[in-house]
Design a protein around this motif. Structure first.
Motif, PDB file in Angstrom:
ATOM      1  N   ASN A 154       5.476   7.808   3.131  1.00 12.76           N
ATOM      2  CA  ASN A 154       6.655   7.673   3.977  1.00 12.76           C
ATOM      3  C   ASN A 154       7.327   6.341   3.671  1.00 12.76           C
ATOM      4  O   ASN A 154       6.709   5.271   3.796  1.00 12.76           O
ATOM      5  CB  ASN A 154       6.253   7.767   5.451  1.00 12.76           C
ATOM      6  N   LEU A 155       8.586   6.395   3.267  1.00 19.09           N
ATOM      7  CA  LEU A 155       9.305   5.186   2.851  1.00 19.09           C
ATOM      8  C   LEU A 155       9.983   4.472   3.998  1.00 19.09           C
ATOM      9  O   LEU A 155      10.580   3.414   3.799  1.00 19.09           O
ATOM     10  CB  LEU A 155      10.340   5.547   1.773  1.00 19.09           C
ATOM     11  N   ALA A 156       9.940   5.025   5.204  1.00 19.98           N
ATOM     12  CA  ALA A 156      10.560   4.388   6.379  1.00 19.98           C
ATOM     13  C   ALA A 156       9.454   3.710   7.185  1.00 19.98           C
ATOM     14  O   ALA A 156       8.932   4.289   8.155  1.00 19.98           O
ATOM     15  CB  ALA A 156      11.324   5.404   7.207  1.00 19.98           C
ATOM     16  N   ARG A 157       9.077   2.506   6.822  1.00 14.91           N
ATOM     17  CA  ARG A 157       7.961   1.833   7.473  1.00 14.91           C
ATOM     18  C   ARG A 157       8.339   1.254   8.819  1.00 14.91           C
ATOM     19  O   ARG A 157       7.478   0.963   9.655  1.00 14.91           O
ATOM     20  CB  ARG A 157       7.434   0.727   6.575  1.00 14.91           C
ATOM     21  N   GLY A 158       9.600   1.080   9.082  1.00 15.82           N
ATOM     22  CA  GLY A 158      10.017   0.499  10.357  1.00 15.82           C
ATOM     23  C   GLY A 158      10.384   1.519  11.407  1.00 15.82           C
ATOM     24  O   GLY A 158      10.987   1.145  12.417  1.00 15.82           O
ATOM     25  N   GLY A 159      10.082   2.789  11.202  1.00 16.74           N
ATOM     26  CA  GLY A 159      10.438   3.800  12.189  1.00 16.74           C
ATOM     27  C   GLY A 159      11.888   4.230  12.077  1.00 16.74           C
ATOM     28  O   GLY A 159      12.568   3.953  11.069  1.00 16.74           O
ATOM     29  N   PRO A 160      12.422   4.881  13.102  1.00 13.54           N
ATOM     30  CA  PRO A 160      13.808   5.344  13.045  1.00 13.54           C
ATOM     31  C   PRO A 160      14.787   4.179  12.926  1.00 13.54           C
ATOM     32  O   PRO A 160      14.576   3.107  13.506  1.00 13.54           O
ATOM     33  CB  PRO A 160      13.988   6.091  14.371  1.00 13.54           C
ATOM     34  N   GLY A 161      15.854   4.405  12.180  1.00  6.89           N
ATOM     35  CA  GLY A 161      16.874   3.386  12.040  1.00  6.89           C
ATOM     36  C   GLY A 161      17.524   3.426  10.669  1.00  6.89           C
ATOM     37  O   GLY A 161      17.376   4.374   9.901  1.00  6.89           O
ATOM     38  N   ARG A 162      18.271   2.357  10.351  1.00 10.93           N
ATOM     39  CA  ARG A 162      18.979   2.245   9.087  1.00 10.93           C
ATOM     40  C   ARG A 162      18.132   1.438   8.098  1.00 10.93           C
ATOM     41  O   ARG A 162      17.541   0.426   8.455  1.00 10.93           O
ATOM     42  CB  ARG A 162      20.339   1.587   9.287  1.00 10.93           C
ATOM     43  N   ARG A 182       0.819  -1.212   0.000  1.00 10.69           N
ATOM     44  CA  ARG A 182       0.000   0.000   0.000  1.00 10.69           C
ATOM     45  C   ARG A 182       0.856   1.267   0.000  1.00 10.69           C
ATOM     46  O   ARG A 182       0.385   2.338  -0.318  1.00 10.69           O
ATOM     47  CB  ARG A 182      -0.903   0.008   1.238  1.00 10.69           C
ATOM     48  N   PHE A 183       2.126   1.153   0.377  1.00 10.55           N
ATOM     49  CA  PHE A 183       3.016   2.315   0.508  1.00 10.55           C
ATOM     50  C   PHE A 183       3.902   2.413  -0.730  1.00 10.55           C
ATOM     51  O   PHE A 183       5.089   2.055  -0.712  1.00 10.55           O
ATOM     52  CB  PHE A 183       3.860   2.191   1.779  1.00 10.55           C
ATOM     53  N   GLN A 184       3.310   2.833  -1.828  1.00 11.05           N
ATOM     54  CA  GLN A 184       4.061   3.003  -3.057  1.00 11.05           C
ATOM     55  C   GLN A 184       3.389   4.078  -3.899  1.00 11.05           C
ATOM     56  O   GLN A 184       2.223   4.424  -3.691  1.00 11.05           O
ATOM     57  CB  GLN A 184       4.134   1.702  -3.839  1.00 11.05           C
ATOM     58  N   ALA A 185       4.153   4.625  -4.870  1.00 14.64           N
ATOM     59  CA  ALA A 185       3.630   5.640  -5.789  1.00 14.64           C
ATOM     60  C   ALA A 185       4.508   5.650  -7.026  1.00 14.64           C
ATOM     61  O   ALA A 185       5.679   5.223  -6.999  1.00 14.64           O
ATOM     62  CB  ALA A 185       3.611   7.021  -5.144  1.00 14.64           C
TER      63      ALA A 185
END
Length: 554
Positions: A522-530, A416-419
Motif C-alpha cells: 500500500n503506497l498511501a502510508r498516511g491514510g486518506p488524503g492527498r 519497508r514499503f517498497q517493491a
C-alpha cells in the motif's frame, strides 16, 4: 325503424361530407371503421356515391335481418329451432365488428357454421340420405382447411409449396362452390324457401366476382374497399333462411346424389387429410418436404445422429441433385461398401460416411469416428486449458528471471514499503497507480481526452505513467514514504516529474506489472488524503516515490 334510421344517418353523413369536403363522416357511418389514406386518392364525388349506395344496401340488409319470422305453417322440430338460432347467431357475429386475433375469429366462425351445416342435413327434406351425406362431407372440407391455413399461416414451410398442395387449394375452392350449389338445390327441393331467397344465395357468387372485377379496374383503394363492404348477400341469405325456416316443406321424390358428386365427396377429403404415414424410401432429393434433408460441409458424426435417423443422414450426405438415384440404390451401395470394408477390401467411400450405416465395422479401425461432437469439444477445451497453463508457467519463469535482474536505483532511501518488478509494454500502454476503492473511469477518460499527455498524468484517484518501452523490460521500483524524500539532483535521470494523487480510502495500489505476480505494498502510508507522486525515469528504469502532501516541506 332500424333500416330507416340507418338510411337517414347515411344521407346525413353524405351531406355533411359534401359540405366539409372530406369523406370521413360518410366513411365512418357506412363502413363502420375509421378511414385511412385510401380515401385521399380518388375524387370525392365517386367515393361518396359508392358510400351512398353502400348505405342503401346496409339499410336493406338491416330490414331483412331484423324483420320477424314468417307465420308458422307447422310446428317446428327441435333441430329446426336450433338451426334458426345458430343462423341468427352467425348473422349477429358477422354484423358486429371484431378486433380479435385471426385464429380466434376463425374458431368462433367455425363453431357457429359447422353445427349449422350438420343441422341443415338433418332438417332438409326432399333430398336423399346419400345426397345429404355428400353435402356434409364436402361442406366440412373448407372449414377444416381454413383452420389449418390459419394455424400454419406464419410457418416457414408455407414458402415451399408443392404442386399437390396447389391442386388441393384449387380443389377446396371448387368444393366451396359445389357445396353452395348443392345447398341451394336442397333448399329448392325442400320447398320452404322462396325464390328470392334462392336468388340471393346465388348472388353470393356474383358478389365475389364483383370484388375481383373492381380490384382489376381500380387497382385497389377506396372503391375496392366499398365493393368488398357490399358483400352482404351472404348475411341476407342467412337471415332469410332462418326467417322462412318455419314454413311447410313440400313432399317430393328424394333428390338423388349424382355419381360425379359422390366421387368428388370421397376424393377431396382424402386429398385434404392426406395419408396417415409418410412414404419411405422415396427419391430423397425430390422430396416435397425440403426441411427433411440437410446439407453438411462434412458428414455428420454418427454419435450425434439418433439410430433411427442414420440412414436418412447417410442418404442426405451422398445424394446428388443432378443424378436420379433412388434411396434403395444409395443404401444398397453403402451396405455393399460396408461389407467390403469389413473384408479388408479397398473402398472409395469415406469411412466417416460409412460409419452412419455400419458404425460397429468402421469403429474397429477408426474409433475416433465414433466420438461425438460434444466429446471432441471437451477434448479440445482440455487441450487449450493445458496449453494456457503451460504458457502461463513459462511466462512466470521468464518474468522471475527479468525481476531478478532489476535493482533498486536508490538503495540509500530505504523503506519497508517498497517493491521492484519488471514491466513489458507490448501494446504501448501505460501502467498505473490508483485508489483501490475509487471509481477511476472518469479519471481515465479525463486523462486520455487531454490534448497532450506527459510522462506522468494524474486525475483524482488515478495516475498513469507513460515511460515503458516496447523493446525491453522496464524495471519499476515504487516506494511509499511517510514524509517528503530529500531532494535529488537530475544527474543520472532523463526526467523527474511530480503530480498529486488523492486517496479517499487510504489505499493506493500499483497495478500488477510482472507475470511473476510481484505484489506492491500500500503506497498511501498516511491514510486518506492527498499524496505527492514523484517519478524518476531513464531508459529501462523507473523510480516512483509516494508521500503525503501535508507533511511535505515545499
Amino acid at each position: 325503424m332500424a333500416a330507416s334510421a340507418c338510411l337517414a344517418i347515411t344521407l346525413g353523413s353524405v351531406s355533411l361530407s359534401l359540405v366539409i369536403g372530406t369523406a370521413t363522416p360518410a366513411w365512418l357511418v357506412t363502413m363502420w371503421y375509421p378511414p385511412d389514406e385510401v380515401i385521399e386518392g380518388p375524387p370525392l364525388v365517386p367515393v361518396l356515391g359508392g358510400l351512398l349506395l353502400l348505405g342503401l344496401v346496409n339499410s336493406w340488409m338491416l330490414w331483412e335481418v331484423l324483420r320477424g319470422p314468417a307465420p308458422a305453417a307447422a310446428p317446428m322440430r327441435r333441430a329446426a329451432t336450433w338451426l334458426r338460432l345458430l343462423l341468427y347467431a352467425d348473422v349477429v357475429w358477422l354484423l358486429i365488428p371484431s378486433f380479435l386475433p385471426g385464429l380466434v375469429e376463425t374458431v368462433i366462425g367455425l363453431a357457429l357454421w359447422v353445427p349449422a351445416l350438420v343441422l341443415f342435413t338433418v332438417v332438409l327434406t326432399g333430398s336423399g340420405r346419400p345426397y345429404r351425406l355428400a353435402l356434409l362431407l364436402l361442406g366440412l372440407v373448407e372449414p377444416v382447411t381454413s383452420l389449418v391455413d390459419c394455424l400454419t399461416d406464419d410457418s416457414p414451410l408455407q414458402i415451399f409449396v408443392s404442386p399437390a398442395y396447389k391442386a388441393t387449394v384449387m380443389a377446396v375452392g371448387m368444393t366451396a362452390s359445389v357445396v353452395t350449389v348443392m345447398l341451394l338445390l336442397a333448399q329448392r327441393r325442400d320447398g320452404r324457401w322462396s325464390r328470392v331467397t334462392l336468388l340471393i344465395g346465388l348472388g353470393t357468387f356474383a358478389s365475389a366476382f364483383l370484388v375481383e372485377l373492381v380490384d382489376g379496374l381500380t387497382r385497389g383503394g377506396a372503391i375496392e374497399s366499398i365493393a368488398e363492404a357490399m358483400d352482404v348477400l351472404y348475411i341476407v341469405w342467412l337471415a332469410r333462411t332462418a326467417h322462412e325456416l318455419n314454413r311447410e316443406p313440400r313432399r317430393k321424390a328424394p333428390l338423388r346424389v349424382p355419381a360425379p358428386v359422390a366421387a368428388v365427396a370421397a376424393v377431396l377429403p382424402l386429398m385434404v387429410v392426406g395419408p396417415e404415414g409418410r412414404p419411405h424410401l422415396t427419391y430423397t432429393w425430390r422430396s416435397d418436404d425440403l426441411m427433411e434433408c440437410w446439407t453438411w460441409s462434412e458428414p455428420p458424426r454418427v454419435a450425434d445422429i439418433p439410430a433411427h435417423k442414420r440412414e436418412r443422414a447417410y442418404m442426405c450426405s451422398v445424394n446428388k441433385s443432378s443424378q436420379q438415384v433412388s434411396d434403395q440404390a444409395l443404401l444398397g451401395r453403402g451396405r455393399d461398401a460396408c461389407a467390403r470394408f469389413a473384408a479388408g477390401e479397398p473402398v472409395r467411400a469415406r469411412p466417416a460416411l460409412l460409419a452412419l450405416l455400419c458404425p460397429e465395422v468402421i469403429g474397429r479401425r477408426h474409433p475416433d469416428l465414433l466420438v461425438s461432437s460434444a466429446q471432441i469439444a471437451r477434448q479440445e477445451a482440455e487441450k487449450e486449458r493445458i496449453e494456457r497453463e503451460r504458457s502461463a508457467r513459462k511466462a512466470r519463469r521468464e518474468a522471475r528471471k527479468e525481476d531478478a535482474l532489476c535493482r533498486d536505483p536508490w538503495p540509500a532511501l530505504r523503506t519497508r514499503f517498497q517493491a521492484t518488478a519488471s514491466y513489458y509494454d507490448w501494446d504501448a500502454r501505460p501502467y498505473g497507480i490508483y485508489d483501490a476503492e475509487a471509481d477511476t473511469e472518469e479519471g481515465y477518460e479525463a486523462i486520455w481526452d487531454r490534448e497532450s499527455i506527459g510522462t506522468l498524468a494524474t486525475s483524482g484517484p488515478l495516475a498513469l505513467i507513460f515511460t515503458p518501452s516496447q523493446d525491453w523490460a522496464t524495471c519499476v521500483t515504487a516506494k511509499a514514504l511517510r514524509s517528503a524524500p530529500p531532494p535529488l539532483r537530475h544527474k543520472g535521470w532523463d526526467e523527474v516529474v511530480e503530480a498529486d494523487i488523492v486517496s479517499e480510502s487510504g489505499r493506493l495500489v500499483m497495478q500488477t506489472l510482472s507475470a511473476s505476480k510481484v505484489r506492491f505494498p500500500n503506497l498511501a502510508r498516511g491514510g486518506p488524503g492527498r499524496y505527492r507522486l514523484r517519478l524518476y525515469t531513464r531508459p529501462g528504469v523507473d523510480l516512483v516515490l509516494v508521500y503525503p502532501v501535508r507533511r511535505a516541506a515545499w
